[in-house]
Design an enzyme around this catalytic site. Structure first.
Site, short mmCIF file in Angstrom:
data_model
loop_
_atom_site.label_atom_id
_atom_site.label_comp_id
_atom_site.label_asym_id
_atom_site.label_seq_id
_atom_site.Cartn_x
_atom_site.Cartn_y
_atom_site.Cartn_z
N HIS A 18 0.83 -1.20 0.00
CA HIS A 18 0.00 0.00 0.00
C HIS A 18 0.87 1.26 0.00
CE1 HIS A 18 -3.86 -2.08 1.55
NE2 HIS A 18 -2.97 -3.02 1.27
N GLN A 361 13.60 -3.90 -7.24
CA GLN A 361 12.89 -4.79 -8.16
C GLN A 361 12.74 -4.21 -9.56
OE1 GLN A 361 9.92 -7.72 -6.98
NE2 GLN A 361 8.39 -6.39 -7.94
N HIS A 376 4.32 -13.58 -6.74
CA HIS A 376 3.06 -13.80 -6.02
C HIS A 376 1.91 -13.04 -6.66
CE1 HIS A 376 4.31 -9.89 -4.75
NE2 HIS A 376 3.36 -9.73 -3.86
N TRP A 379 -0.20 -6.54 -6.96
CA TRP A 379 -0.48 -5.64 -8.07
C TRP A 379 0.73 -4.77 -8.42
CZ3 TRP A 379 -2.99 -5.79 -12.16
CH2 TRP A 379 -3.43 -4.67 -12.88
N ASN A 380 1.50 -4.32 -7.43
CA ASN A 380 2.69 -3.54 -7.73
C ASN A 380 3.68 -4.34 -8.56
OD1 ASN A 380 1.89 -1.18 -6.26
ND2 ASN A 380 2.40 -2.27 -4.38
N SER A 381 3.96 -5.58 -8.12
CA SER A 381 4.90 -6.43 -8.85
C SER A 381 4.39 -6.74 -10.26
CB SER A 381 5.14 -7.73 -8.09
OG SER A 381 5.85 -7.49 -6.89
N GLU A 384 4.83 -3.66 -12.43
CA GLU A 384 6.24 -3.43 -12.72
C GLU A 384 6.74 -4.40 -13.78
OE1 GLU A 384 7.13 -1.78 -8.19
OE2 GLU A 384 7.87 -3.76 -8.81
N ASP A 400 -6.12 -9.74 -3.93
CA ASP A 400 -6.33 -9.58 -5.37
C ASP A 400 -5.38 -10.40 -6.22
OD1 ASP A 400 -4.23 -7.97 -4.34
OD2 ASP A 400 -4.25 -6.75 -6.15
N GLN A 401 -4.43 -11.09 -5.60
CA GLN A 401 -3.38 -11.77 -6.36
C GLN A 401 -3.94 -12.79 -7.35
OE1 GLN A 401 -0.73 -13.37 -3.38
NE2 GLN A 401 -0.42 -11.37 -2.43
#
Length: 489
Positions: A18, A361, A376, A379-381, A384, A400-401
């Site tokens: 977050h 990352q 995993h 959402w950020n990963s 990106e 949400d994954q």
């Protein structure tokens, strides 16, 4: 009399997933509005970890950005516990103390001549809109998950409960298809986990379910001519056109992402310390293009010894070089006294692989040697990886994954989802199979081509005059700001 100087108070929950998009938004707001002020605020415990003295309260960006904490009612924040209700207890404190403390922060800022004009808050802070409304301030929700997930929650909580009834009735069947307006049929296994696993008050994350429910708990507008509630979304029109269109009649959805690091990297302050030396970047420099498997499961993942062994074994059996992130706390618990796992890997790295505690990352994903990201699907990963054009092997766990993985595999076609056994362990053979699926020549060419197209689409959206750039500019200039409880305009 001239209008007050724009001042955004950006509030976020104290989790890395977050904090990262919230801090990135704070900096983007400054860039989009040269005369604006921004105050970034999360809980005191998280604030101390992110901004140790003297940066704790030091203004940045020529005084336009301030970093100020609010209280969650605890001294050290949430502490992991064997009590299954520990997190729900923390959330009760967070809601009560957070609302009170943010109200005090607004008063203090006004007294200093830095009165806030708009409150921007991420999910799990439904009370933030109430605090703003009580003080006559504008507020806006910043949705840090996909627009598709927002649409699912909307239909679940505000769709006459038809979706909720179907989910409850067929909860035992993960393959059961749920049909929601404007969205493709979705299997239960692809829906946010809080809708399928956390509705029971006894569940350890029931408070997350209720916090999200409260975001959508508002009365329909009586005035049909009133402006629709605005939601800033960390996505772009190009990535989620269908989901955004599905919500267009109900909300003014403003996709402003994907929000990525600035070139300076100053917005990457976080709860976890990166490895100080960049040996992993030098190691990547020596690898062929598209050859390395990068593995990272985010800031929340807990890893048992069996899972770490299976993970490293699968990577080694793939025969491909790999860079694997194992958080310091997990590493301390699971490595042998001599600093190795039973698979024999050390953090020093060798010709086949390297294990690090944390890394930059985006910098890793941008390296030409990286050909696959085992993730995993936070959402950020996910964003990106898409922005860097890297195909994915998805290992979703919660929240949400699972739906992010669905987007990666079914909508964007830039990855494959790995199946986890009933014991929750990703086995070496399954990891090896999915890595091979994504990276073998015939599949890799197709997926890399698709990933490259999405990379260009994201770059265009974020560029000067792009769709996300235009939306953010419109927002900071005063358009689409919500006032009231929850999402009510």
């Amino acid at each position: 009399m001239s209008p007050p100087r724009p001042h955004f108070l950006v509030l976020t929950f104290p989790l890395q997933g977050h904090i990262t998009p919230a801090l990135r938004l704070a900096r983007r707001l400054l860039a989009a509005s040269p005369d604006a002020l921004v105050t970034f605020s999360t809980t005191a415990a998280a604030h101390r970890r992110m901004f140790p003295p003297p940066e704790t309260t030091k203004p940045q960006d020529d005084g336009r950005l301030e970093l100020l904490p609010f209280s969650d009612g605890t001294e050290g924040g949430f502490v992991r516990s064997s009590d299954p209700q520990a997190f729900n207890g923390y959330m009760a404190s967070f809601h009560a103390a957070g609302a009170r403390s943010v109200g005090e922060l607004l008063v203090a800022l006004a007294a200093r001549g830095r009165a806030v004009t708009r409150v921007v808050y991420t999910l799990l802070l439904p009370w933030a809109a109430d605090v703003a409304r009580d003080r006559g301030l504008h507020s806006a929700l910043y949705w840090i998950q996909p627009a598709a997930v927002f649409a699912v929650y909307h239909h679940y909580f505000r769709g006459g409960h038809a979706a909720a009834a179907a989910i409850v009735q067929h909860g035992h069947d993960p393959s059961f298809l749920v049909r929601l307006p404007g969205l493709p049929p979705l299997a239960l296994r692809d829906l946010p986990s809080f809708l399928t696993e956390s509705t029971d008050p006894s569940d350890q994350f029931h408070s997350v379910y209720t916090a999200i429910r409260d975001l959508f708990d508002f009365d329909p507008l009586d005035d049909k001519d009133a402006p629709k509630a605005t939601v800033l979304v960390n996505t772009c029109q190009e990535l989620e056109a269908g989901a955004l269109a599905a919500m267009a009649e109900e909300y003014d959805m403003l996709p402003v992402g994907p929000l990525l690091p600035t070139s300076s990297g100053d917005d990457e302050a976080g709860l976890f310390k990166q490895d100080e030396d960049a040996r992993y970047m030098e190691w990547l420099d020596g690898k062929p293009a598209n050859s390395v498997v990068y593995v990272a499961f985010g800031s929340l993942a807990r890893m048992e010894r069996e899972q770490l062994d299976e993970l490293l074994r699968g990577l080694e059996e793939s025969g491909r070089p790999y860079l694997c992130v194992v958080r310091k706390d997990v590493k301390a618990e699971l490595l042998n006294p001599e600093g190795t796992t039973s698979a024999g890997e050390t953090d020093a790295g060798d010709k086949d692989g390297m294990v690090v505690e944390w890394c930059d990352q985006v910098r890793v994903l941008s390296h030409p040697a990286v050909g696959c990201f085992v993730t995993h699907c936070g959402w950020n990963s996910t964003l990106e990886s898409v922005a860097c054009g890297v195909p994915m092997v998805c290992v979703p766990r919660l929240s949400d994954q699972r739906m992010n993985a669905w987007l990666v595999e079914r909508e964007w076609r830039v990855g494959a989802r790995a199946e986890v056994g009933g014991d929750g362990v990703l086995r070496a053979a399954e990891l090896r199979r999915r890595v091979e699926e994504v990276m073998r020549e015939e599949e890799a060419v197709r997926r890399r081509a698709a990933a490259g197209e999405w990379k260009r689409a994201v770059a265009d959206a974020l560029g000067n005059g792009g769709s996300s750039d235009r939306n953010l500019t419109a927002f900071v200039r005063g358009g689409g700001v919500s006032v009231g409880t929850g999402l009510q305009a």
